[in-house]
Scaffold this motif. Structure first.
Motif, PDB file in Angstrom:
ATOM      1  N   TRP A  28     -26.844  84.982 118.252  1.00 32.86           N
ATOM      2  CA  TRP A  28     -25.888  86.089 118.346  1.00 32.86           C
ATOM      3  C   TRP A  28     -24.603  85.670 119.056  1.00 32.86           C
ATOM      4  O   TRP A  28     -23.501  85.982 118.607  1.00 32.86           O
ATOM      5  CB  TRP A  28     -26.524  87.271 119.064  1.00 32.86           C
ATOM      6  CG  TRP A  28     -25.586  88.442 119.195  1.00 32.86           C
ATOM      7  CD1 TRP A  28     -24.701  88.687 120.207  1.00 32.86           C
ATOM      8  CD2 TRP A  28     -25.412  89.506 118.257  1.00 32.86           C
ATOM      9  NE1 TRP A  28     -23.993  89.843 119.970  1.00 32.86           N
ATOM     10  CE2 TRP A  28     -24.408  90.371 118.777  1.00 32.86           C
ATOM     11  CE3 TRP A  28     -26.007  89.822 117.038  1.00 32.86           C
ATOM     12  CZ2 TRP A  28     -23.993  91.522 118.111  1.00 32.86           C
ATOM     13  CZ3 TRP A  28     -25.596  90.969 116.379  1.00 32.86           C
ATOM     14  CH2 TRP A  28     -24.604  91.803 116.911  1.00 32.86           C
ATOM     15  N   TYR A  29     -24.728  84.947 120.161  1.00 32.66           N
ATOM     16  CA  TYR A  29     -23.567  84.693 121.016  1.00 32.66           C
ATOM     17  C   TYR A  29     -22.843  83.384 120.725  1.00 32.66           C
ATOM     18  O   TYR A  29     -21.652  83.255 121.011  1.00 32.66           O
ATOM     19  CB  TYR A  29     -23.989  84.707 122.491  1.00 32.66           C
ATOM     20  CG  TYR A  29     -24.126  86.104 123.041  1.00 32.66           C
ATOM     21  CD1 TYR A  29     -23.001  86.868 123.333  1.00 32.66           C
ATOM     22  CD2 TYR A  29     -25.377  86.669 123.238  1.00 32.66           C
ATOM     23  CE1 TYR A  29     -23.122  88.155 123.816  1.00 32.66           C
ATOM     24  CE2 TYR A  29     -25.510  87.957 123.721  1.00 32.66           C
ATOM     25  CZ  TYR A  29     -24.377  88.698 124.012  1.00 32.66           C
ATOM     26  OH  TYR A  29     -24.500  89.970 124.479  1.00 32.66           O
ATOM     27  N   ASP A 359     -25.995  79.764 125.835  1.00 36.06           N
ATOM     28  CA  ASP A 359     -25.618  80.368 124.558  1.00 36.06           C
ATOM     29  C   ASP A 359     -24.283  79.812 124.072  1.00 36.06           C
ATOM     30  O   ASP A 359     -23.579  80.439 123.290  1.00 36.06           O
ATOM     31  CB  ASP A 359     -25.545  81.894 124.669  1.00 36.06           C
ATOM     32  CG  ASP A 359     -24.567  82.359 125.741  1.00 36.06           C
ATOM     33  OD1 ASP A 359     -23.838  81.510 126.285  1.00 36.06           O
ATOM     34  OD2 ASP A 359     -24.534  83.564 126.028  1.00 36.06           O
ATOM     35  N   ASP A 360     -23.940  78.606 124.540  1.00 30.11           N
ATOM     36  CA  ASP A 360     -22.661  77.989 124.194  1.00 30.11           C
ATOM     37  C   ASP A 360     -22.763  76.948 123.088  1.00 30.11           C
ATOM     38  O   ASP A 360     -21.844  76.797 122.288  1.00 30.11           O
ATOM     39  CB  ASP A 360     -22.050  77.307 125.426  1.00 30.11           C
ATOM     40  CG  ASP A 360     -21.364  78.301 126.345  1.00 30.11           C
ATOM     41  OD1 ASP A 360     -21.128  79.433 125.905  1.00 30.11           O
ATOM     42  OD2 ASP A 360     -21.084  77.943 127.495  1.00 30.11           O
ATOM     43  N   THR A 368     -18.334  70.316 120.019  1.00 30.73           N
ATOM     44  CA  THR A 368     -17.514  70.872 118.941  1.00 30.73           C
ATOM     45  C   THR A 368     -17.572  72.389 118.857  1.00 30.73           C
ATOM     46  O   THR A 368     -17.339  72.962 117.799  1.00 30.73           O
ATOM     47  CB  THR A 368     -17.935  70.272 117.588  1.00 30.73           C
ATOM     48  OG1 THR A 368     -19.332  70.527 117.362  1.00 30.73           O
ATOM     49  CG2 THR A 368     -17.674  68.779 117.559  1.00 30.73           C
ATOM     50  N   THR A 369     -17.889  73.047 119.957  1.00 28.59           N
ATOM     51  CA  THR A 369     -17.889  74.500 119.959  1.00 28.59           C
ATOM     52  C   THR A 369     -17.168  75.007 121.193  1.00 28.59           C
ATOM     53  O   THR A 369     -16.798  74.230 122.075  1.00 28.59           O
ATOM     54  CB  THR A 369     -19.320  75.057 119.919  1.00 28.59           C
ATOM     55  OG1 THR A 369     -19.274  76.480 119.736  1.00 28.59           O
ATOM     56  CG2 THR A 369     -20.053  74.755 121.209  1.00 28.59           C
ATOM     57  N   SER A 616     -22.757  80.835 131.860  1.00 31.93           N
ATOM     58  CA  SER A 616     -22.490  79.648 131.054  1.00 31.93           C
ATOM     59  C   SER A 616     -21.071  79.136 131.189  1.00 31.93           C
ATOM     60  O   SER A 616     -20.761  78.058 130.744  1.00 31.93           O
ATOM     61  CB  SER A 616     -22.777  79.946 129.581  1.00 31.93           C
ATOM     62  OG  SER A 616     -21.908  80.944 129.127  1.00 31.93           O
ATOM     63  N   VAL A 617     -20.198  79.916 131.788  1.00 31.94           N
ATOM     64  CA  VAL A 617     -18.814  79.474 131.912  1.00 31.94           C
ATOM     65  C   VAL A 617     -18.350  79.662 133.345  1.00 31.94           C
ATOM     66  O   VAL A 617     -18.565  80.709 133.939  1.00 31.94           O
ATOM     67  CB  VAL A 617     -17.885  80.264 130.965  1.00 31.94           C
ATOM     68  CG1 VAL A 617     -16.439  79.896 131.216  1.00 31.94           C
ATOM     69  CG2 VAL A 617     -18.251  79.978 129.530  1.00 31.94           C
TER      70      VAL A 617
END
Length: 624
Positions: A28-29, A359-360, A368-369, A616-617
């Protein structure tokens, strides 16, 4: 060391449900990847199901494209989760077949370790959060192996039918498994012929469910090879370039990898010794035969046909078969030490999974995301009078641009490059060198991927250089529709901004129409080439109000003309109205009118509201 059967199943299903939640959460994320986006636009959105008439590419994992198309149409949502949903559901199929495989074990504790070793491997489960064919093929492969092993019991015909169906689905989900699946289909045929009363119907079933689909898969693979599209892989170094790098990603630590190899070789030797003396083929013996035959077939194909050795995810199926062989062999060993060996083997997977929750990104495409926060911060901090100019490291621009489609908003276009001094924002991974700190300040950085977002400290001032406008309607079904070239003056270290605004009526939803910008020299040498497929950079529902801003940097001084044109390689048609193209040139700089600290605090609040978790960030305030 024993464990009640019901308790081991309970532990397995609780663990499996927890992992399923993680798989769905990440589906989803997580921002879409380049291969997923290409699959969406080439096959899912237009419903191009027939692989022979659709865009020819090895990226077309046919079963995945078909199921993703159905899911996308049923839910009718731009959210990429619904494109990935078939793979999330395939994880449920994997859980079911692992449970059935576990029921073939003599020891319940060894059965539990076997199942946990598969579902707790973060590399394995990553594919079930993506719209690719790999996760589907692993679930179907597990199903085929279960039905092969269970054929010796009751319901031989039923196992034959289900096993062959799984083989064909696995092949058309992931053609890189084809050689292994041919061996597997051969084993099914041999086992089915043991029932002489049903020889004829079994051969008929085998021909329809496996023979024909696998023959078509071979034909399609040869077509891809003929067109030069099977380029992924290595021409030499099977172990050093293919096997070792894959195991480095899957198995944490050199001791763990050595243990895996030791158990594989030891189990193979013991299985061979037992088979020679007993003249019986056990479950572990069948799996060992499958593994080594698949490996030998891959080497033989390389030497006879010149095919590349598969790498990474294209080789992962052999690891799964080897893992199955090891655990089914351990189940036949009565030494008290072996249940402990199984537990020690599983523990690193569990630790790696728990410490790698995010979720990254998925491990094989870590660089690459990007996080959704990056897009939100850029949208919050964009210039007040124009669209933001965004540059990303190569490949990451696909993810950024697709958020235009997902969110049905205009975030402008991200241009993939290694360096820029003209962009308002930079999104850079570890492949790219950090920008000049005197010109760019860091706003966000992801601790999981080390991808960072930078904002220009002072905006470039853009001076209008030339405008071209067309009030009349332009209808084109030719391959090109070009605007008048714009002379740049041939200055060194100059940046140009090109703003394009128009109303576009795409004649079909899958029209392949590009907007192309070029910088050419006086001798018509192409110095800069920027092609943008319209449906990839703006949602179709908003295409009638197309507005994008691009930048071109000229450092050599050789560029004399900017060319802008629409191009359809397949000759698709479009109706363009109210076309206006403004060409700007950078002359001086001015101080940014936005306070970076205010931008930082605002983006932080917004990010926390939009995500389930903000772990995550990491946000770091700009300095200087």
């Amino acid at each position: 060391m024993t464990l009640n059967l019901q308790k081991s199943d309970l532990v397995y299903w609780i663990s499996g449900l927890a992992v399923l939640v993680f798989v769905a959460w990440r589906a989803w994320y997580m921002a879409p990847y380049q291969d997923e986006i290409s699959t969406f636009f080439f096959y899912v959105q237009p419903g191009a199901i027939n692989p022979y008439s659709a865009h020819l590419d090895a990226n077309n994992h046919v079963v995945n494209s078909l199921l993703s198309f159905w899911s996308y149409r049923v839910f009718d949502s731009p959210e990429f989760f619904f494109v990935r949903l078939p793979n999330v559901l395939a994880f449920c199929l994997l859980l079911f077949y692992l449970h059935r495989l576990g029921s073939l074990f003599e020891s319940s504790i060894k059965s539990l370790w076997f199942r946990l070793a598969v579902i707790c491997c973060i590399y394995t489960i990553s594919f079930f959060s993506l719209s690719r064919g790999y996760g589907l093929s692993y679930a179907f492969l597990a199903g085929a192996m279960f039905h092969l092993l269970a054929m010796g019991n009751r319901h031989q015909t039923l196992h034959l039918l289900a096993g062959l169906a799984n083989i064909s689905l696995a092949a058309w989900s992931n053609l890189s498994q084809l050689l292994l699946l041919l061996v597997l289909a051969g084993l099914f045929l041999i086992r089915s012929l043991s029932d002489r009363k049903r020889t004829l119907p079994h051969i008929l079933f085998w021909t329809v469910l496996a023979g024909i689909p696998l023959s078509l898969a071979i034909d399609y693979s040869l077509l891809l090879d003929e067109k030069g599209l099977l380029y992924l892989g290595e021409s030499s170094g099977l172990f050093s370039r293919c096997v070792a790098p894959l195991l480095n990603q899957i198995l944490p630590g050199s001791v763990f990898r050595f243990t895996f190899f030791a158990l594989l070789l030891l189990s193979t030797a013991h299985i061979g010794y037992q088979g020679f003396h007993t003249r019986k083929l056990t479950h572990s013996g069948l799996l060992s035969l499958l593994f080594w035959s698949g490996l030998f077939g891959m080497v033989l194909s390389h030497w006879l046909m010149g095919t590349n050795y598969p790498v990474g995810r294209a080789l992962f199926h052999l690891y799964l078969v080897a893992l199955f062989q090891i655990f089914f062999w351990i189940d036949t060993i009565s030494l008290r030490l072996f249940p402990i060996v199984g537990a020690v083997f599983v523990l690193p997977f569990v630790i790696q999974l728990l410490t790698g929750l995010n979720d990254d990104f998925v491990p094989m495409w870590r660089e690459t995301t990007m996080s959704r926060e990056f897009v939100a911060v850029i949208d919050e901090g964009k210039p007040e009078d124009r669209l933001p100019l965004v540059m990303t490291s190569p490949i990451m621009d696909f993810s950024y641009n697709h958020f235009n489609f997902i969110d049905q908003k205009n975030y402008n276009v991200a241009q993939g490059a290694q360096h820029s001094e003209a962009a308002d924002f930079l999104i850079l991974n570890e492949w790219s060198a950090p920008p000049n700190p005197d010109r760019y300040q860091q706003l966000l950085v992801s601790p999981t991927t080390n991808t960072a977002l930078y904002k220009r400290r002072e905006e470039l001032q853009w001076i209008l250089h030339e405008t071209q406008s067309f009030d009349s309607t332009i209808v084109f079904a030719e391959k090109f529709h070009a605007l008048k070239p714009v002379r740049t003056g041939g200055h060194q270290d100059t940046s140009f901004r090109v703003d394009v605004a128009c109303d576009i009526d795409m004649q079909t939803s899958d029209a392949e129409i590009f907007l192309v910008l070029e910088l050419r020299s006086s001798s018509e040498e192409r110095l800069v080439y920027l092609p943008y497929e319209l449906r990839r950079i703006q949602a179709l529902s908003a295409m009638h109000e197309f507005e994008k801003s691009f930048f071109i940097e000229e450092h050599s001084g050789n560029g004399t003309n900017i060319h802008v044109y629409f191009w359809s390689p397949s000759g698709d048609s479009a109706v363009i109205r109210k076309l206006r193209v403004d060409f700007y040139k950078s002359e001086s700089i001015k101080e940014s009118t936005r306070d970076s600290a205010e931008l930082f605090e605002s983006s932080t609040r917004r990010s926390r509201q939009q995500r389930l978790s903000n772990s995550s960030v990491t946000l770091s305030s700009a300095t200087g």
